[in-house]
Design a protein around this motif. Structure first.
Motif, PDB file in Angstrom:
ATOM      1  N   GLN A  75      20.862 107.277  74.532  1.00 14.45           N
ATOM      2  CA  GLN A  75      21.640 108.379  73.988  1.00 14.45           C
ATOM      3  C   GLN A  75      20.927 109.008  72.797  1.00 14.45           C
ATOM      4  OE1 GLN A  75      25.578 106.904  73.071  1.00 14.45           O
ATOM      5  NE2 GLN A  75      26.250 107.110  75.199  1.00 14.45           N
ATOM      6  N   PRO A  76      21.212 110.265  72.529  1.00  9.18           N
ATOM      7  CA  PRO A  76      20.641 110.901  71.334  1.00  9.18           C
ATOM      8  C   PRO A  76      20.946 110.070  70.091  1.00  9.18           C
ATOM      9  CG  PRO A  76      21.656 112.554  72.717  1.00  9.18           C
ATOM     10  CD  PRO A  76      22.010 111.223  73.323  1.00  9.18           C
ATOM     11  N   GLY A  77      19.944 109.921  69.245  1.00  8.97           N
ATOM     12  CA  GLY A  77      20.064 109.087  68.059  1.00  8.97           C
ATOM     13  C   GLY A  77      19.649 107.652  68.262  1.00  8.97           C
ATOM     14  N   GLY A  78      19.438 107.271  69.499  1.00  8.24           N
ATOM     15  CA  GLY A  78      19.053 105.898  69.814  1.00  8.24           C
ATOM     16  C   GLY A  78      17.585 105.615  69.582  1.00  8.24           C
ATOM     17  N   SER A  79      17.197 104.386  69.912  1.00  5.97           N
ATOM     18  CA  SER A  79      15.819 103.936  69.693  1.00  5.97           C
ATOM     19  C   SER A  79      15.259 103.271  70.936  1.00  5.97           C
ATOM     20  CB  SER A  79      15.766 102.933  68.530  1.00  5.97           C
ATOM     21  OG  SER A  79      16.204 103.509  67.322  1.00  5.97           O
ATOM     22  N   LEU A  80      13.952 103.331  71.061  1.00  6.90           N
ATOM     23  CA  LEU A  80      13.216 102.605  72.093  1.00  6.90           C
ATOM     24  C   LEU A  80      11.884 102.174  71.504  1.00  6.90           C
ATOM     25  CD1 LEU A  80      13.666 104.783  75.317  1.00  6.90           C
ATOM     26  CD2 LEU A  80      14.585 102.491  74.952  1.00  6.90           C
ATOM     27  N   ARG A  81      11.358 101.092  72.047  1.00  9.35           N
ATOM     28  CA  ARG A  81      10.009 100.658  71.680  1.00  9.35           C
ATOM     29  C   ARG A  81       9.160 100.598  72.930  1.00  9.35           C
ATOM     30  NH1 ARG A  81       7.296  94.983  70.137  1.00  9.35           N
ATOM     31  NH2 ARG A  81       5.772  95.687  68.586  1.00  9.35           N
ATOM     32  N   LEU A  82       8.146 101.426  72.979  1.00  7.56           N
ATOM     33  CA  LEU A  82       7.223 101.450  74.110  1.00  7.56           C
ATOM     34  C   LEU A  82       6.051 100.517  73.844  1.00  7.56           C
ATOM     35  CD1 LEU A  82       7.066 105.272  74.865  1.00  7.56           C
ATOM     36  CD2 LEU A  82       8.775 103.589  75.575  1.00  7.56           C
ATOM     37  N   ILE A  93      -9.672 101.989  62.143  1.00  6.17           N
ATOM     38  CA  ILE A  93      -9.272 101.740  60.756  1.00  6.17           C
ATOM     39  C   ILE A  93      -8.857 103.083  60.187  1.00  6.17           C
ATOM     40  CG2 ILE A  93     -10.026 101.026  58.455  1.00  6.17           C
ATOM     41  CD1 ILE A  93     -12.108  99.253  59.770  1.00  6.17           C
ATOM     42  N   GLY A  94      -7.757 103.107  59.454  1.00  2.00           N
ATOM     43  CA  GLY A  94      -7.392 104.361  58.827  1.00  2.00           C
ATOM     44  C   GLY A  94      -5.953 104.737  59.047  1.00  2.00           C
ATOM     45  N   ILE A  95      -5.697 105.995  58.812  1.00  2.00           N
ATOM     46  CA  ILE A  95      -4.332 106.495  58.787  1.00  2.00           C
ATOM     47  C   ILE A  95      -3.887 106.952  60.166  1.00  2.00           C
ATOM     48  CG2 ILE A  95      -2.822 108.242  57.759  1.00  2.00           C
ATOM     49  CD1 ILE A  95      -4.721 108.271  55.355  1.00  2.00           C
ATOM     50  N   THR A  96      -2.664 106.624  60.502  1.00  2.00           N
ATOM     51  CA  THR A  96      -2.090 107.101  61.750  1.00  2.00           C
ATOM     52  C   THR A  96      -1.696 108.569  61.625  1.00  2.00           C
ATOM     53  OG1 THR A  96       0.056 106.279  61.006  1.00  2.00           O
ATOM     54  CG2 THR A  96      -1.242 104.827  62.405  1.00  2.00           C
ATOM     55  N   ASN A  97      -1.612 109.227  62.756  1.00  2.00           N
ATOM     56  CA  ASN A  97      -1.279 110.644  62.788  1.00  2.00           C
ATOM     57  C   ASN A  97      -0.179 110.901  63.799  1.00  2.00           C
ATOM     58  OD1 ASN A  97      -3.602 111.774  61.060  1.00  2.00           O
ATOM     59  ND2 ASN A  97      -4.665 110.530  62.585  1.00  2.00           N
ATOM     60  N   TYR A  98       0.644 111.915  63.500  1.00  2.00           N
ATOM     61  CA  TYR A  98       1.792 112.198  64.356  1.00  2.00           C
ATOM     62  C   TYR A  98       1.930 113.694  64.595  1.00  2.00           C
ATOM     63  CZ  TYR A  98       2.998 107.420  63.159  1.00  2.00           C
ATOM     64  OH  TYR A  98       2.960 106.051  62.990  1.00  2.00           O
ATOM     65  N   ALA A  99       2.421 114.025  65.775  1.00  2.03           N
ATOM     66  CA  ALA A  99       2.808 115.402  66.029  1.00  2.03           C
ATOM     67  C   ALA A  99       3.965 115.744  65.097  1.00  2.03           C
ATOM     68  CB  ALA A  99       3.233 115.574  67.481  1.00  2.03           C
ATOM     69  N   ASN A 100       4.014 116.995  64.686  1.00  2.20           N
ATOM     70  CA  ASN A 100       5.075 117.414  63.762  1.00  2.20           C
ATOM     71  C   ASN A 100       6.463 117.134  64.333  1.00  2.20           C
ATOM     72  OD1 ASN A 100       3.328 118.308  61.764  1.00  2.20           O
ATOM     73  ND2 ASN A 100       3.237 120.382  62.587  1.00  2.20           N
ATOM     74  N   SER A 101       6.588 117.229  65.635  1.00  5.72           N
ATOM     75  CA  SER A 101       7.895 117.073  66.275  1.00  5.72           C
ATOM     76  C   SER A 101       8.431 115.640  66.203  1.00  5.72           C
ATOM     77  CB  SER A 101       7.819 117.509  67.733  1.00  5.72           C
ATOM     78  OG  SER A 101       6.848 116.752  68.428  1.00  5.72           O
ATOM     79  N   VAL A 102       7.565 114.669  65.935  1.00  6.11           N
ATOM     80  CA  VAL A 102       8.014 113.269  65.902  1.00  6.11           C
ATOM     81  C   VAL A 102       7.802 112.617  64.549  1.00  6.11           C
ATOM     82  CG1 VAL A 102       7.448 113.086  68.344  1.00  6.11           C
ATOM     83  CG2 VAL A 102       5.843 112.191  66.653  1.00  6.11           C
ATOM     84  N   LYS A 103       7.182 113.326  63.625  1.00  9.86           N
ATOM     85  CA  LYS A 103       6.871 112.761  62.315  1.00  9.86           C
ATOM     86  C   LYS A 103       8.152 112.294  61.612  1.00  9.86           C
ATOM     87  CE  LYS A 103       3.399 114.831  60.669  1.00  9.86           C
ATOM     88  NZ  LYS A 103       2.489 115.819  60.050  1.00  9.86           N
ATOM     89  N   GLY A 104       8.093 111.083  61.087  1.00 11.78           N
ATOM     90  CA  GLY A 104       9.259 110.522  60.411  1.00 11.78           C
ATOM     91  C   GLY A 104      10.212 109.783  61.330  1.00 11.78           C
ATOM     92  N   ARG A 105      10.018 109.922  62.636  1.00  8.18           N
ATOM     93  CA  ARG A 105      10.903 109.256  63.603  1.00  8.18           C
ATOM     94  C   ARG A 105      10.157 108.218  64.431  1.00  8.18           C
ATOM     95  NH1 ARG A 105      13.005 112.090  67.661  1.00  8.18           N
ATOM     96  NH2 ARG A 105      11.333 113.667  67.721  1.00  8.18           N
ATOM     97  N   PHE A 106       8.897 108.465  64.720  1.00 11.92           N
ATOM     98  CA  PHE A 106       8.099 107.571  65.555  1.00 11.92           C
ATOM     99  C   PHE A 106       7.070 106.832  64.705  1.00 11.92           C
ATOM    100  CE2 PHE A 106       8.374 110.034  69.874  1.00 11.92           C
ATOM    101  CZ  PHE A 106       9.760 110.066  69.743  1.00 11.92           C
ATOM    102  N   THR A 107       6.741 105.609  65.131  1.00  9.01           N
ATOM    103  CA  THR A 107       5.714 104.822  64.467  1.00  9.01           C
ATOM    104  C   THR A 107       4.809 104.191  65.510  1.00  9.01           C
ATOM    105  OG1 THR A 107       7.216 104.301  62.632  1.00  9.01           O
ATOM    106  CG2 THR A 107       5.234 102.949  62.865  1.00  9.01           C
ATOM    107  N   ILE A 108       3.511 104.448  65.395  1.00 13.35           N
ATOM    108  CA  ILE A 108       2.530 103.864  66.305  1.00 13.35           C
ATOM    109  C   ILE A 108       1.890 102.660  65.626  1.00 13.35           C
ATOM    110  CG2 ILE A 108       0.649 105.377  65.508  1.00 13.35           C
ATOM    111  CD1 ILE A 108      -0.403 105.387  68.405  1.00 13.35           C
ATOM    112  N   SER A 109       1.606 101.633  66.421  1.00 17.67           N
ATOM    113  CA  SER A 109       0.945 100.446  65.897  1.00 17.67           C
ATOM    114  C   SER A 109       0.083  99.834  67.004  1.00 17.67           C
ATOM    115  CB  SER A 109       1.956  99.426  65.376  1.00 17.67           C
ATOM    116  OG  SER A 109       2.822  99.003  66.404  1.00 17.67           O
TER     117      SER A 109
END
Length: 115
Positions: A13-20, A54-70
């Motif tokens: 649902q909107p507002g929910g979370s998933l981990r890929l 090594i270094g800083i992760t980068n995000y599309a503007n549309s997902v910045k602040g909501r998604f985290t890559i690791s």
């Protein structure tokens, strides 16, 4: 032989979370700048997030602040934590290299955000 196996998608649902998760094999994973991509119906595949060796992760503007890559180099895994999901996040999600695209692409994992 290069292989990507993406998993963790589903209906949320909107507002929910998933981990890929993405299991990579067939190349020296720790030497590659990795990324998550997505492709929505009728649209081109787009870059969502990337993580360098090594270094800083980068995000599309549309997902910045909501998604985290690791990544976990010991397990040859890349992850994408997705929070505050929106209907416009609906797409098939893929992992691959960022600077160098490795073939073949995996089958991806479907993420559907709907009430």
């Amino acid at each position: 032989q290069v292989q990507f196996v993406e998993s963790g998608g589903g209906l949320v649902q909107p507002g929910g979370s998933l981990r890929l998760s993405c299991a990579a094999s067939g190349f020296i994973f720790s030497r590659y700048h990795m990324a998550w991509y997505r492709q929505a119906p009728g649209k081109q595949r787009e870059l969502v997030a990337d993580i360098p060796i090594i270094g800083i992760t980068n995000y599309a503007n549309s997902v910045k602040g909501r998604f985290t890559i690791s990544r976990d180099n010991a397990k040859n895994m890349v992850y994408l934590q997705m929070n505050s999901l929106k209907p416009e996040d609906t797409a098939v999600y893929y992992c691959n290299g960022r600077i160098t695209i490795l073939l073949p692409w995996g089958q991806g994992t479907q993420v559907t955000v709907s009430s």
